[in-house]
Scaffold this active site. Sequence first.
Site, PDB file in Angstrom:
ATOM      1  NE  ARG A  23      -0.842  -0.380   4.915  1.00 12.54           N
ATOM      2  CZ  ARG A  23      -1.166   0.160   6.093  1.00 12.54           C
ATOM      3  NH1 ARG A  23      -2.173   1.007   5.968  1.00 12.54           N
ATOM      4  NH2 ARG A  23      -0.764  -0.081   7.236  1.00 12.54           N
TER       5      ARG A  23
ATOM      6  CB  SER B 206      -6.027   2.980   5.922  1.00 14.12           C
ATOM      7  OG  SER B 206      -6.200   3.285   7.096  1.00 14.12           O
TER       8      SER B 206
ATOM      9  CD  GLU C  76     -17.742   1.831   1.684  1.00 13.52           C
ATOM     10  OE1 GLU C  76     -18.959   1.663   1.682  1.00 13.52           O
ATOM     11  OE2 GLU C  76     -17.024   1.914   2.498  1.00 13.52           O
TER      12      GLU C  76
ATOM     13  CG  PHE D 179     -15.267  -1.962   3.128  1.00 15.33           C
ATOM     14  CD1 PHE D 179     -16.157  -2.463   3.704  1.00 15.33           C
ATOM     15  CD2 PHE D 179     -14.117  -1.402   3.886  1.00 15.33           C
ATOM     16  CE1 PHE D 179     -16.136  -2.782   5.159  1.00 15.33           C
ATOM     17  CE2 PHE D 179     -14.150  -1.567   5.112  1.00 15.33           C
ATOM     18  CZ  PHE D 179     -15.122  -2.129   6.028  1.00 15.33           C
TER      19      PHE D 179
ATOM     20  CG  HIS E 277      -6.070  -2.752   4.887  1.00 10.46           C
ATOM     21  ND1 HIS E 277      -5.683  -1.946   4.408  1.00 10.46           N
ATOM     22  CD2 HIS E 277      -5.838  -2.640   6.183  1.00 10.46           C
ATOM     23  CE1 HIS E 277      -5.046  -0.925   5.104  1.00 10.46           C
ATOM     24  NE2 HIS E 277      -5.276  -1.304   6.358  1.00 10.46           N
TER      25      HIS E 277
ATOM     26  CG  ASP F 162      -9.301  -3.809  12.076  1.00  4.91           C
ATOM     27  OD1 ASP F 162      -9.072  -3.191  13.185  1.00  4.91           O
ATOM     28  OD2 ASP F 162      -9.058  -2.903  11.104  1.00  4.91           O
TER      29      ASP F 162
ATOM     30  NE  ARG G  81      -2.790  -2.789   9.512  1.00  4.82           N
ATOM     31  CZ  ARG G  81      -2.761  -3.088  10.976  1.00  4.82           C
ATOM     32  NH1 ARG G  81      -2.664  -4.570  11.223  1.00  4.82           N
ATOM     33  NH2 ARG G  81      -2.365  -2.392  11.691  1.00  4.82           N
TER      34      ARG G  81
END
Lengths: 277, 314
Positions: free
Chosen positions: B8, B35, B56, B81, B107, B115, B165
């Site tokens: 990322r 993020s 989204e 998402f 992620h 998470d 991530r």
Amino acid sequence: MDSEKITVLQETARQLRVDIVKALHSSQSGHTGGSLSAIDMVTALYFHTMRHNPAEPKWEGRDRFVLCKGHAAPALYVALAHAGYFPKEDLMMLRRLGSHLQGHPDSKGTPGVEVCTGSLGQGLSMANGMALALRLDGSASRVYALLGDGELQEGQVWEAAMAAGHYKLDNLCALVDVNRLQIDGEVAKVMDVEPVTDKFRAFGWNVIDIDGHDMAAIVATLDQAASVKGKPTVIVARTVKGKGVSFFENKASYHGVPPSDEELPKALECLGEQCYL
Amino acid sequence: MSTMIATRDAYGQTLAELGEENKSIVVLDADLSGSTKTSVFAKKFPERFFNMGIAEANMVGTAAGLAAAGKIPFVSTFAIFAVGRAWEQVRQSVAYPKANVKIVATHGGVTVGEDGGSHQSVEDIAIMRAVPNMTVIVPADGPETAKAIRAAAAYNGPVYVRLGRNKVPTVFADDAPFAIGKGSQIVDGTDLTFVTTGLMTAQAKAAADILKAEGISARVVHLATIKPLDCEILLKAARETGAIVTAEEHSIVGGLGGAVAEFLSENCPAPLKRVGVHDRFGLSGKAEELLKYFGLMPADLAEAGREIVRKKRG
């Protein structure tokens, strides 16, 4: 605008209604009621309001139209054919294998169709994207999006309404075809969307409530919308589902039903057209 | 010791560079720009960055509209998402019209960590692979991510890029070639082939070293692009090594393992084993603990390699 021009637009809308009925009869499949309720607005857009060039569908300076209620594709197709984007004969191939006139608008095949719609609730987001892009480019082009009232039940519409208000998209004008009916019956009974005007106002829109079959009102309102700065405009148009064909009018049962062989001459007669079958 | 870079981070950096080079590039995010690292672009080009809020579906539709008006939108949020919440928008508004939209999801996989299962996407590759017109890319490391992002920008059509991530070891040199649809053989071998994607490529490289010490020669083929599949490199691997172990940080259903099994079973059947998450959701824990828990460590791959070689030898 003078009354003569309004009369011409009304006659164009009548001819487009005739072609909607003929195309739907030919395909024996498709959405009659919502095409007829929307056609006066589509006529005003394509034959009065929008800058566009059928000889050059991708002309950079064009205004954009998104038929969010994609099942009213016949209304869009007859307007495009009359404007000259493709031959009127194509209309008789609606929904057939090999035809570019898909059941719901498909930008890959049909000249003049900007995006793919049909899955309700997605069109206004795409219209927002176009409006953002045009603003970035400093373009004077405007974006028009036509939604159904049943479509307002989709949550994405309100995500898009919120974003259009947030980004102050004054180059965007939405029109809601409030024909009060959806497949399962009255919108008010299935899942009430009223008060539509208050909802859009709360999301930061300029809201105008009109009779969606009053051509003079449609034209005047569209002109007015173009001069509003700092917020998007929504025209909440009160319409009659199946408008123009008496036995289709205000009937949820004609949402997705084409005219039968028996109904065709009667429907054309209602529209002031001779039928030579 | 190889350098460690999160894919990322490589994305954020590359996107900001591309923004300088190509003014048509616009970026959308759904309240996760810090993020997903699109914040780097946002800081540099605020007029071309659109925060769409936690919405989204509208974000993906808006991107399709931007693309229809000539822009090259990059859309970012977490994989769960982008692919989950906005799946139908990706299908109808992006893939169906072949809109020039790049969905770069961060992620992905179980290494999201603490998470937990709600945020660990283990089915996104399968879902995106099933959508017509979609290209699916899962880079192995930072340098490859930079190249994949540039290739996605240059390609005209929908692309899904899955990123992670955490920092991952660098596998590829900065000058290693990259092309959409082309796999890379990074270790040669004759007894079996590890076919891997994403961070599992580095794990397979380590597994090949373990096996080498035992006299088993393992090839490692990295597929950054899962769709379209590099059929040539797979056929060659199946013919020359006769045994395949796939590995991905994703469900064994429908992802890389599914794609390779579908193709090889029709074209060059060979003993095959899929390493991945076994049709279950993730859970909270540290990334490294979760890789162990789900059997995604080099030792697990080495064991799968021994097993497949035994099977091949009958």
